[in-house]
Design a protein around this motif. Sequence first.
Motif, PDB file in Angstrom:
ATOM      1  N   ALA A   1       3.347 -19.769   1.264  1.00  0.00           N
ATOM      2  CA  ALA A   1       2.998 -18.617   2.138  1.00  0.00           C
ATOM      3  C   ALA A   1       3.546 -17.314   1.678  1.00  0.00           C
ATOM      4  CB  ALA A   1       3.039 -19.089   3.534  1.00  0.00           C
ATOM      5  N   MET A   2       4.295 -17.540   0.809  1.00  0.00           N
ATOM      6  CA  MET A   2       5.312 -16.288   0.560  1.00  0.00           C
ATOM      7  C   MET A   2       4.593 -15.584  -0.610  1.00  0.00           C
ATOM      8  SD  MET A   2       9.296 -17.250   1.180  1.00  0.00           S
ATOM      9  CE  MET A   2       9.293 -18.770   0.284  1.00  0.00           C
ATOM     10  N   THR A   3       3.601 -16.200  -1.080  1.00  0.00           N
ATOM     11  CA  THR A   3       2.977 -15.658  -2.505  1.00  0.00           C
ATOM     12  C   THR A   3       1.704 -14.654  -1.989  1.00  0.00           C
ATOM     13  OG1 THR A   3       1.785 -17.503  -2.772  1.00  0.00           O
ATOM     14  CG2 THR A   3       4.016 -17.078  -3.658  1.00  0.00           C
ATOM     15  N   PHE A   4       0.562 -15.457  -1.623  1.00  0.00           N
ATOM     16  CA  PHE A   4      -0.847 -14.903  -1.564  1.00  0.00           C
ATOM     17  C   PHE A   4      -0.700 -13.765  -0.545  1.00  0.00           C
ATOM     18  CE2 PHE A   4      -5.169 -14.562   0.214  1.00  0.00           C
ATOM     19  CZ  PHE A   4      -5.963 -14.681  -0.843  1.00  0.00           C
ATOM     20  N   PRO A   5      -0.113 -13.621   0.951  1.00  0.00           N
ATOM     21  CA  PRO A   5      -0.259 -12.602   1.555  1.00  0.00           C
ATOM     22  C   PRO A   5       0.490 -11.309   0.720  1.00  0.00           C
ATOM     23  CG  PRO A   5       0.694 -14.534   2.682  1.00  0.00           C
ATOM     24  CD  PRO A   5       0.410 -14.871   1.253  1.00  0.00           C
ATOM     25  N   VAL A   6       1.437 -11.574   0.345  1.00  0.00           N
ATOM     26  CA  VAL A   6       2.196 -10.425  -0.654  1.00  0.00           C
ATOM     27  C   VAL A   6       1.206 -10.079  -1.709  1.00  0.00           C
ATOM     28  CG1 VAL A   6       3.880  -9.705  -2.320  1.00  0.00           C
ATOM     29  CG2 VAL A   6       4.331 -11.277  -0.459  1.00  0.00           C
ATOM     30  N   GLY A   7       0.369 -10.708  -2.393  1.00  0.00           N
ATOM     31  CA  GLY A   7      -0.535 -10.393  -3.235  1.00  0.00           C
ATOM     32  C   GLY A   7      -1.732  -9.774  -2.771  1.00  0.00           C
ATOM     33  N   THR A   8      -2.080  -9.981  -1.414  1.00  0.00           N
ATOM     34  CA  THR A   8      -3.264  -9.219  -0.666  1.00  0.00           C
ATOM     35  C   THR A   8      -2.814  -7.696  -0.474  1.00  0.00           C
ATOM     36  OG1 THR A   8      -2.645  -9.831   1.689  1.00  0.00           O
ATOM     37  CG2 THR A   8      -4.054 -11.230   0.336  1.00  0.00           C
ATOM     38  N   VAL A   9      -1.559  -7.655  -0.056  1.00  0.00           N
ATOM     39  CA  VAL A   9      -0.926  -6.228   0.202  1.00  0.00           C
ATOM     40  C   VAL A   9      -0.940  -5.177  -0.979  1.00  0.00           C
ATOM     41  CG1 VAL A   9       0.971  -4.777   0.923  1.00  0.00           C
ATOM     42  CG2 VAL A   9       0.483  -6.967   2.128  1.00  0.00           C
ATOM     43  N   SER A  10      -0.737  -6.025  -2.291  1.00  0.00           N
ATOM     44  CA  SER A  10      -0.820  -5.380  -3.508  1.00  0.00           C
ATOM     45  C   SER A  10      -2.366  -5.072  -3.654  1.00  0.00           C
ATOM     46  CB  SER A  10      -0.473  -6.110  -4.352  1.00  0.00           C
ATOM     47  OG  SER A  10      -0.383  -5.489  -5.763  1.00  0.00           O
ATOM     48  N   LEU A  11      -3.078  -5.987  -3.662  1.00  0.00           N
ATOM     49  CA  LEU A  11      -4.543  -5.516  -3.745  1.00  0.00           C
ATOM     50  C   LEU A  11      -5.032  -4.532  -2.801  1.00  0.00           C
ATOM     51  CD1 LEU A  11      -7.269  -6.339  -5.302  1.00  0.00           C
ATOM     52  CD2 LEU A  11      -7.371  -8.217  -3.687  1.00  0.00           C
ATOM     53  N   GLY A  12      -4.775  -4.755  -1.657  1.00  0.00           N
ATOM     54  CA  GLY A  12      -5.192  -3.841  -0.647  1.00  0.00           C
ATOM     55  C   GLY A  12      -4.722  -2.489  -0.730  1.00  0.00           C
ATOM     56  N   SER A  13      -3.669  -2.348  -1.112  1.00  0.00           N
ATOM     57  CA  SER A  13      -2.915  -0.938  -1.429  1.00  0.00           C
ATOM     58  C   SER A  13      -3.623  -0.364  -2.877  1.00  0.00           C
ATOM     59  CB  SER A  13      -1.449  -1.078  -1.569  1.00  0.00           C
ATOM     60  OG  SER A  13      -0.857  -1.574  -0.699  1.00  0.00           O
ATOM     61  N   LEU A  14      -3.872  -1.121  -3.802  1.00  0.00           N
ATOM     62  CA  LEU A  14      -4.316  -0.744  -4.990  1.00  0.00           C
ATOM     63  C   LEU A  14      -5.923  -0.116  -4.774  1.00  0.00           C
ATOM     64  CD1 LEU A  14      -4.380  -0.212  -8.015  1.00  0.00           C
ATOM     65  CD2 LEU A  14      -5.184  -2.512  -8.360  1.00  0.00           C
ATOM     66  N   LEU A  15      -6.512  -0.803  -4.042  1.00  0.00           N
ATOM     67  CA  LEU A  15      -7.981  -0.279  -3.798  1.00  0.00           C
ATOM     68  C   LEU A  15      -8.015   0.684  -2.946  1.00  0.00           C
ATOM     69  CD1 LEU A  15      -9.976  -3.776  -3.540  1.00  0.00           C
ATOM     70  CD2 LEU A  15      -9.518  -2.158  -5.510  1.00  0.00           C
ATOM     71  N   LEU A  16      -6.998   1.063  -2.055  1.00  0.00           N
ATOM     72  CA  LEU A  16      -7.089   2.055  -0.982  1.00  0.00           C
ATOM     73  C   LEU A  16      -6.391   3.305  -1.947  1.00  0.00           C
ATOM     74  CD1 LEU A  16      -6.961   3.127   1.697  1.00  0.00           C
ATOM     75  CD2 LEU A  16      -4.709   2.234   2.371  1.00  0.00           C
ATOM     76  N   SER A  17      -5.638   2.924  -2.819  1.00  0.00           N
ATOM     77  CA  SER A  17      -5.340   4.202  -3.715  1.00  0.00           C
ATOM     78  C   SER A  17      -6.331   4.885  -4.505  1.00  0.00           C
ATOM     79  CB  SER A  17      -3.921   3.812  -4.530  1.00  0.00           C
ATOM     80  OG  SER A  17      -4.362   3.030  -5.642  1.00  0.00           O
ATOM     81  N   ARG A  18      -7.303   3.817  -4.913  1.00  0.00           N
ATOM     82  CA  ARG A  18      -8.427   4.265  -5.656  1.00  0.00           C
ATOM     83  C   ARG A  18      -9.566   5.012  -4.803  1.00  0.00           C
ATOM     84  NH1 ARG A  18      -9.313  -1.075  -9.479  1.00  0.00           N
ATOM     85  NH2 ARG A  18      -7.679  -0.895 -10.679  1.00  0.00           N
ATOM     86  N   GLY A  19      -9.564   4.403  -3.518  1.00  0.00           N
ATOM     87  CA  GLY A  19     -10.535   4.974  -2.661  1.00  0.00           C
ATOM     88  C   GLY A  19     -10.341   6.236  -1.938  1.00  0.00           C
ATOM     89  N   SER A  20      -8.950   6.054  -1.681  1.00  0.00           N
ATOM     90  CA  SER A  20      -8.603   7.660  -0.816  1.00  0.00           C
ATOM     91  C   SER A  20      -7.946   8.585  -2.114  1.00  0.00           C
ATOM     92  CB  SER A  20      -7.352   7.281  -0.144  1.00  0.00           C
ATOM     93  OG  SER A  20      -6.010   6.828  -0.815  1.00  0.00           O
TER      94      SER A  20
END
Length: 353
Positions: A298-317
Amino acid sequence: MTTTSPAQLPAAGPQWYGSVMGTGILALLTSMHWSDAVAGPPFALFLLTVDWLLLIGLSVAFAGRVSRRPSIFLETLRQTPVLVTWGMVSMGVLSTGSATATVLASRWVEHAHAVWVTDTVLWTIGTAIGLATAFGFGAQIIGRDLGAPNLTWGLPIVPPMVSATTGTALVTHTGSLPAQVWMLMATVCCFFLALFLGLIVFATAYHHHWRIAPVPLAARPSSWIPIGMVGQSTAAAQSIASQAKQFLVPEAQTTVQHIADAYGYVMMTLAVPLILWAIVTTARGLMEKMPYTPGWWAMTFPVGTVSLGSLLLSRGSGLTFFHGVSVTAWAVLCGTWTLCAVGTVIALVRTRR
Protein backbone atom coordinates in the motif's frame (compact mmCIF):
# COMPACT_ATOMS: atom_id res chain seq x y z
CA MET A 1 13.90 -5.68 8.68
CA THR A 2 11.28 -7.54 10.71
CA THR A 3 8.78 -9.86 9.06
CA THR A 4 6.01 -12.08 10.28
CA SER A 5 6.39 -15.76 10.85
CA PRO A 6 5.91 -17.85 7.73
CA ALA A 7 2.49 -19.13 8.86
CA GLN A 8 1.07 -15.63 8.79
CA LEU A 9 1.75 -15.02 5.10
CA PRO A 10 -1.36 -15.60 2.98
CA ALA A 11 -1.25 -17.95 0.02
CA ALA A 12 -1.48 -16.61 -3.53
CA GLY A 13 -4.67 -14.61 -3.85
CA PRO A 14 -6.17 -11.12 -3.96
CA GLN A 15 -4.10 -9.93 -0.97
CA TRP A 16 -0.92 -10.01 -3.08
CA TYR A 17 -2.10 -7.90 -6.03
CA GLY A 18 -0.78 -4.72 -4.41
CA SER A 19 2.59 -5.85 -5.79
CA VAL A 20 1.13 -5.85 -9.32
CA MET A 21 -0.33 -2.36 -8.80
CA GLY A 22 2.90 -0.90 -7.41
CA THR A 23 5.12 -2.44 -10.07
CA GLY A 24 2.79 -1.40 -12.88
CA ILE A 25 2.62 2.26 -11.90
CA LEU A 26 6.39 2.37 -11.31
CA ALA A 27 6.94 1.03 -14.85
CA LEU A 28 4.53 3.63 -16.24
CA LEU A 29 6.12 6.56 -14.39
CA THR A 30 9.65 5.42 -15.20
CA SER A 31 8.70 5.44 -18.87
CA MET A 32 7.15 8.90 -18.57
CA HIS A 33 9.92 10.51 -16.50
CA TRP A 34 13.03 8.71 -17.75
CA SER A 35 12.30 8.14 -21.42
CA ASP A 36 15.17 10.37 -22.60
CA ALA A 37 17.83 8.66 -20.48
CA VAL A 38 19.82 5.73 -21.84
CA ALA A 39 18.85 3.48 -18.94
CA GLY A 40 15.24 4.64 -18.75
CA PRO A 41 13.48 2.55 -21.45
CA PRO A 42 15.30 -0.71 -20.55
CA PHE A 43 14.50 -0.24 -16.86
CA ALA A 44 10.85 0.52 -17.64
CA LEU A 45 10.71 -2.60 -19.83
CA PHE A 46 12.26 -4.64 -17.03
CA LEU A 47 9.65 -3.39 -14.56
CA LEU A 48 6.87 -4.10 -17.05
CA THR A 49 8.17 -7.65 -17.45
CA VAL A 50 8.19 -8.12 -13.68
CA ASP A 51 4.67 -6.70 -13.55
CA TRP A 52 3.37 -9.19 -16.10
CA LEU A 53 5.12 -12.08 -14.35
CA LEU A 54 3.48 -11.07 -11.07
CA LEU A 55 0.04 -10.71 -12.67
CA ILE A 56 0.22 -14.03 -14.50
CA GLY A 57 1.96 -15.88 -11.68
CA LEU A 58 -0.49 -14.78 -8.99
CA SER A 59 -3.50 -15.40 -11.23
CA VAL A 60 -2.37 -18.90 -12.20
CA ALA A 61 -1.43 -19.78 -8.62
CA PHE A 62 -4.77 -18.56 -7.27
CA ALA A 63 -6.67 -20.36 -10.03
CA GLY A 64 -4.77 -23.51 -9.13
CA ARG A 65 -5.80 -23.19 -5.47
CA VAL A 66 -9.43 -22.68 -6.46
CA SER A 67 -9.40 -25.65 -8.85
CA ARG A 68 -8.15 -27.88 -6.04
CA ARG A 69 -10.59 -26.46 -3.51
CA PRO A 70 -13.44 -24.40 -5.04
CA SER A 71 -14.62 -23.15 -1.64
CA ILE A 72 -11.53 -20.93 -1.46
CA PHE A 73 -13.06 -18.51 -3.96
CA LEU A 74 -16.25 -18.12 -1.91
CA GLU A 75 -14.16 -17.66 1.24
CA THR A 76 -12.49 -14.62 -0.31
CA LEU A 77 -15.95 -13.11 -0.79
CA ARG A 78 -17.27 -13.94 2.68
CA GLN A 79 -14.36 -12.67 4.76
CA THR A 80 -14.42 -8.86 4.75
CA PRO A 81 -10.62 -8.38 5.21
CA VAL A 82 -10.06 -10.51 2.09
CA LEU A 83 -13.12 -9.30 0.18
CA VAL A 84 -11.85 -5.71 0.10
CA THR A 85 -8.58 -6.84 -1.49
CA TRP A 86 -10.44 -7.81 -4.67
CA GLY A 87 -10.22 -4.10 -5.44
CA MET A 88 -6.47 -4.60 -5.79
CA VAL A 89 -7.08 -7.31 -8.38
CA SER A 90 -9.00 -4.78 -10.46
CA MET A 91 -6.37 -2.07 -10.03
CA GLY A 92 -3.55 -4.52 -10.71
CA VAL A 93 -5.11 -5.50 -14.05
CA LEU A 94 -5.79 -1.86 -14.95
CA SER A 95 -2.29 -0.66 -14.04
CA THR A 96 -0.69 -3.47 -16.03
CA GLY A 97 -2.70 -2.55 -19.12
CA SER A 98 -1.88 1.15 -18.79
CA ALA A 99 1.80 0.45 -18.19
CA THR A 100 1.91 -1.86 -21.21
CA ALA A 101 0.50 0.83 -23.49
CA THR A 102 2.77 3.55 -22.07
CA VAL A 103 5.98 1.54 -22.21
CA LEU A 104 5.48 -0.31 -25.50
CA ALA A 105 3.18 1.67 -27.82
CA SER A 106 5.73 4.34 -28.71
CA ARG A 107 8.70 1.94 -28.74
CA TRP A 108 7.21 -0.87 -30.81
CA VAL A 109 5.30 1.15 -33.39
CA GLU A 110 4.85 -1.84 -35.68
CA HIS A 111 3.00 -3.65 -32.86
CA ALA A 112 1.13 -0.62 -31.53
CA HIS A 113 -2.28 -2.00 -32.50
CA ALA A 114 -1.70 -5.21 -30.56
CA VAL A 115 -0.51 -3.20 -27.58
CA TRP A 116 -3.67 -1.07 -27.53
CA VAL A 117 -5.86 -4.13 -27.96
CA THR A 118 -4.14 -5.67 -24.95
CA ASP A 119 -4.72 -2.52 -22.94
CA THR A 120 -8.39 -2.46 -23.98
CA VAL A 121 -8.91 -6.08 -22.94
CA LEU A 122 -7.25 -5.51 -19.57
CA TRP A 123 -9.21 -2.29 -19.05
CA THR A 124 -12.46 -4.12 -19.73
CA ILE A 125 -11.61 -6.93 -17.31
CA GLY A 126 -10.28 -4.59 -14.63
CA THR A 127 -13.24 -2.23 -14.91
CA ALA A 128 -15.74 -5.09 -14.67
CA ILE A 129 -14.08 -6.36 -11.50
CA GLY A 130 -13.81 -2.82 -10.13
CA LEU A 131 -17.48 -2.00 -10.67
CA ALA A 132 -18.41 -5.30 -9.02
CA THR A 133 -16.25 -4.51 -5.99
CA ALA A 134 -17.52 -0.93 -5.70
CA PHE A 135 -21.21 -1.77 -5.95
CA GLY A 136 -20.86 -5.05 -4.08
CA PHE A 137 -18.97 -3.64 -1.14
CA GLY A 138 -21.16 -0.53 -1.10
CA ALA A 139 -24.19 -2.79 -0.74
CA GLN A 140 -22.49 -4.71 2.07
CA ILE A 141 -21.77 -1.55 4.01
CA ILE A 142 -25.49 -0.75 3.91
CA GLY A 143 -26.79 -4.26 4.48
CA ARG A 144 -24.32 -5.80 6.94
CA ASP A 145 -22.48 -4.97 10.12
CA LEU A 146 -18.85 -5.10 8.96
CA GLY A 147 -17.43 -3.94 12.27
CA ALA A 148 -15.31 -0.85 12.90
CA PRO A 149 -14.50 1.09 9.72
CA ASN A 150 -10.91 1.07 8.51
CA LEU A 151 -8.89 2.46 5.63
CA THR A 152 -8.78 -0.83 3.71
CA TRP A 153 -12.49 -0.31 3.04
CA GLY A 154 -11.34 2.09 0.35
CA LEU A 155 -9.67 -0.67 -1.69
CA PRO A 156 -12.88 -1.84 -3.43
CA ILE A 157 -13.99 1.77 -3.95
CA VAL A 158 -10.93 3.23 -5.71
CA PRO A 159 -10.88 0.95 -8.83
CA PRO A 160 -13.47 2.93 -10.85
CA MET A 161 -11.27 6.01 -10.43
CA VAL A 162 -8.34 4.06 -11.89
CA SER A 163 -10.67 3.02 -14.73
CA ALA A 164 -11.49 6.69 -15.29
CA THR A 165 -7.82 7.60 -15.71
CA THR A 166 -6.71 4.62 -17.76
CA GLY A 167 -9.88 4.60 -19.87
CA THR A 168 -9.30 8.08 -21.25
CA ALA A 169 -6.15 6.88 -23.02
CA LEU A 170 -8.35 4.43 -24.94
CA VAL A 171 -10.85 7.04 -26.19
CA THR A 172 -9.00 7.71 -29.45
CA HIS A 173 -8.54 3.95 -30.00
CA THR A 174 -12.20 2.93 -29.76
CA GLY A 175 -13.08 3.53 -33.41
CA SER A 176 -16.06 5.65 -34.43
CA LEU A 177 -16.87 9.06 -33.00
CA PRO A 178 -20.01 7.85 -31.16
CA ALA A 179 -17.95 5.06 -29.58
CA GLN A 180 -15.37 7.59 -28.43
CA VAL A 181 -18.06 9.74 -26.84
CA TRP A 182 -19.53 6.74 -25.04
CA MET A 183 -16.08 5.73 -23.83
CA LEU A 184 -15.44 9.21 -22.48
CA MET A 185 -18.82 9.24 -20.75
CA ALA A 186 -18.01 5.87 -19.18
CA THR A 187 -14.84 7.34 -17.66
CA VAL A 188 -16.79 10.32 -16.33
CA CYS A 189 -19.32 7.99 -14.67
CA CYS A 190 -16.50 5.95 -13.13
CA PHE A 191 -14.94 9.17 -11.81
CA PHE A 192 -18.04 10.36 -9.99
CA LEU A 193 -18.95 6.89 -8.70
CA ALA A 194 -15.55 6.46 -7.06
CA LEU A 195 -15.44 10.04 -5.80
CA PHE A 196 -18.88 9.81 -4.16
CA LEU A 197 -18.29 6.45 -2.48
CA GLY A 198 -14.70 7.31 -1.60
CA LEU A 199 -15.62 10.51 0.23
CA ILE A 200 -18.06 8.59 2.41
CA VAL A 201 -15.82 5.60 3.14
CA PHE A 202 -12.60 7.52 3.80
CA ALA A 203 -14.29 10.20 5.90
CA THR A 204 -15.78 7.47 8.07
CA ALA A 205 -12.45 5.63 8.37
CA TYR A 206 -10.47 8.77 9.19
CA HIS A 207 -13.01 9.73 11.85
CA HIS A 208 -12.65 6.31 13.44
CA HIS A 209 -8.84 6.29 13.44
CA TRP A 210 -8.41 9.92 14.47
CA ARG A 211 -11.13 10.07 17.13
CA ILE A 212 -11.79 6.52 18.36
CA ALA A 213 -9.04 3.97 17.74
CA PRO A 214 -5.61 4.23 16.06
CA VAL A 215 -4.61 2.11 13.08
CA PRO A 216 -3.47 -1.34 14.30
CA LEU A 217 0.28 -1.92 14.08
CA ALA A 218 0.15 -4.51 11.29
CA ALA A 219 -2.20 -2.28 9.25
CA ARG A 220 -0.14 0.93 9.43
CA PRO A 221 0.68 0.90 5.67
CA SER A 222 -3.06 1.23 4.98
CA SER A 223 -2.69 4.89 5.99
CA TRP A 224 -1.49 5.46 2.39
CA ILE A 225 -4.62 4.07 0.70
CA PRO A 226 -6.73 7.31 0.72
CA ILE A 227 -3.83 9.16 -0.90
CA GLY A 228 -4.36 6.91 -3.90
CA MET A 229 -7.80 8.40 -4.36
CA VAL A 230 -6.39 11.93 -4.11
CA GLY A 231 -3.67 11.39 -6.69
CA GLN A 232 -5.72 9.18 -8.99
CA SER A 233 -8.68 11.57 -9.08
CA THR A 234 -6.34 14.45 -9.93
CA ALA A 235 -4.93 12.41 -12.81
CA ALA A 236 -8.43 11.38 -13.90
CA ALA A 237 -9.70 14.97 -13.93
CA GLN A 238 -6.82 16.08 -16.14
CA SER A 239 -7.15 13.07 -18.45
CA ILE A 240 -10.89 13.57 -18.88
CA ALA A 241 -10.46 17.30 -19.53
CA SER A 242 -7.76 16.61 -22.11
CA GLN A 243 -9.89 14.11 -24.04
CA ALA A 244 -13.08 16.18 -23.74
CA LYS A 245 -11.50 19.11 -25.58
CA GLN A 246 -11.83 17.40 -28.96
CA PHE A 247 -15.62 17.41 -28.54
CA LEU A 248 -15.99 21.00 -27.25
CA VAL A 249 -15.88 24.52 -28.64
CA PRO A 250 -12.78 26.57 -27.65
CA GLU A 251 -14.55 28.50 -24.88
CA ALA A 252 -15.78 25.29 -23.26
CA GLN A 253 -12.32 23.71 -23.61
CA THR A 254 -10.82 26.49 -21.50
CA THR A 255 -13.55 26.17 -18.88
CA VAL A 256 -13.16 22.40 -18.58
CA GLN A 257 -9.39 22.75 -18.20
CA HIS A 258 -9.78 25.39 -15.49
CA ILE A 259 -12.19 23.13 -13.60
CA ALA A 260 -9.74 20.23 -13.80
CA ASP A 261 -6.90 22.47 -12.63
CA ALA A 262 -8.92 23.85 -9.71
CA TYR A 263 -9.86 20.34 -8.68
CA GLY A 264 -6.20 19.34 -8.80
CA TYR A 265 -5.13 22.30 -6.66
CA VAL A 266 -7.68 21.33 -4.01
CA MET A 267 -6.70 17.65 -4.05
CA MET A 268 -2.96 18.31 -3.92
CA THR A 269 -3.45 20.70 -1.03
CA LEU A 270 -5.53 18.08 0.76
CA ALA A 271 -2.82 15.51 0.09
CA VAL A 272 -0.23 17.36 2.19
CA PRO A 273 -1.67 16.64 5.68
CA LEU A 274 -2.76 13.15 4.62
CA ILE A 275 0.75 12.30 3.40
CA LEU A 276 2.33 13.71 6.56
CA TRP A 277 -0.02 11.61 8.70
CA ALA A 278 0.75 8.51 6.61
CA ILE A 279 4.50 9.11 6.95
CA VAL A 280 4.29 9.52 10.72
CA THR A 281 1.99 6.51 11.09
CA THR A 282 4.22 4.26 8.97
CA ALA A 283 7.45 5.48 10.58
CA ARG A 284 6.08 4.73 14.03
CA GLY A 285 5.04 1.33 12.79
CA LEU A 286 8.54 0.55 11.54
CA MET A 287 10.07 1.72 14.83
CA GLU A 288 7.63 -0.51 16.70
CA LYS A 289 8.72 -3.48 14.53
CA MET A 290 5.66 -3.55 12.31
CA PRO A 291 5.34 -7.12 10.96
CA TYR A 292 5.60 -7.72 7.24
CA THR A 293 2.35 -8.40 5.38
CA PRO A 294 1.39 -8.02 1.70
CA GLY A 295 -0.30 -4.81 2.91
CA TRP A 296 3.13 -3.16 2.80
CA TRP A 297 2.53 -2.70 -0.93
CA ALA A 298 0.00 0.00 0.00
CA MET A 299 3.05 2.26 0.28
CA THR A 300 3.63 2.08 -3.48
CA PHE A 301 0.60 2.63 -5.71
CA PRO A 302 -0.80 5.67 -3.83
CA VAL A 303 2.60 7.39 -4.03
CA GLY A 304 2.63 6.65 -7.74
CA THR A 305 -0.80 8.23 -8.21
CA VAL A 306 0.46 11.43 -6.58
CA SER A 307 3.32 11.46 -9.06
CA LEU A 308 1.01 10.81 -12.00
CA GLY A 309 -1.59 13.34 -10.86
CA SER A 310 1.06 16.00 -10.31
CA LEU A 311 2.63 15.34 -13.71
CA LEU A 312 -0.67 15.68 -15.57
CA LEU A 313 -1.60 18.73 -13.49
CA SER A 314 1.69 20.38 -14.42
CA ARG A 315 0.96 19.77 -18.10
CA GLY A 316 -2.61 20.99 -17.87
CA SER A 317 -1.98 24.07 -15.73
CA GLY A 318 1.48 24.93 -17.04
CA LEU A 319 2.84 25.17 -13.47
CA THR A 320 6.29 23.58 -13.38
CA PHE A 321 6.10 23.31 -9.58
CA PHE A 322 3.89 20.26 -9.93
CA HIS A 323 6.40 18.64 -12.26
CA GLY A 324 8.92 18.87 -9.44
CA VAL A 325 6.37 17.31 -7.09
CA SER A 326 5.86 14.50 -9.58
CA VAL A 327 9.58 13.74 -9.89
CA THR A 328 9.94 13.77 -6.10
CA ALA A 329 7.01 11.39 -5.66
CA TRP A 330 8.44 9.10 -8.35
CA ALA A 331 11.76 8.99 -6.49
CA VAL A 332 9.91 8.16 -3.25
CA LEU A 333 8.03 5.43 -5.11
CA CYS A 334 11.32 3.90 -6.22
CA GLY A 335 12.30 3.75 -2.55
CA THR A 336 9.03 2.32 -1.23
CA TRP A 337 8.86 -0.21 -4.09
CA THR A 338 12.37 -1.39 -3.23
CA LEU A 339 11.48 -1.62 0.47
CA CYS A 340 8.39 -3.71 -0.29
CA ALA A 341 10.17 -5.90 -2.82
CA VAL A 342 13.00 -6.67 -0.39
CA GLY A 343 10.54 -7.25 2.45
CA THR A 344 8.55 -9.65 0.26
CA VAL A 345 11.61 -11.64 -0.79
CA ILE A 346 12.82 -11.95 2.81
CA ALA A 347 9.38 -13.02 4.03
CA LEU A 348 9.00 -15.62 1.28
CA VAL A 349 12.50 -17.01 1.92
CA ARG A 350 11.68 -17.36 5.62
CA THR A 351 8.44 -19.09 4.69
CA ARG A 352 10.36 -21.82 2.85
CA ARG A 353 12.68 -22.53 5.77
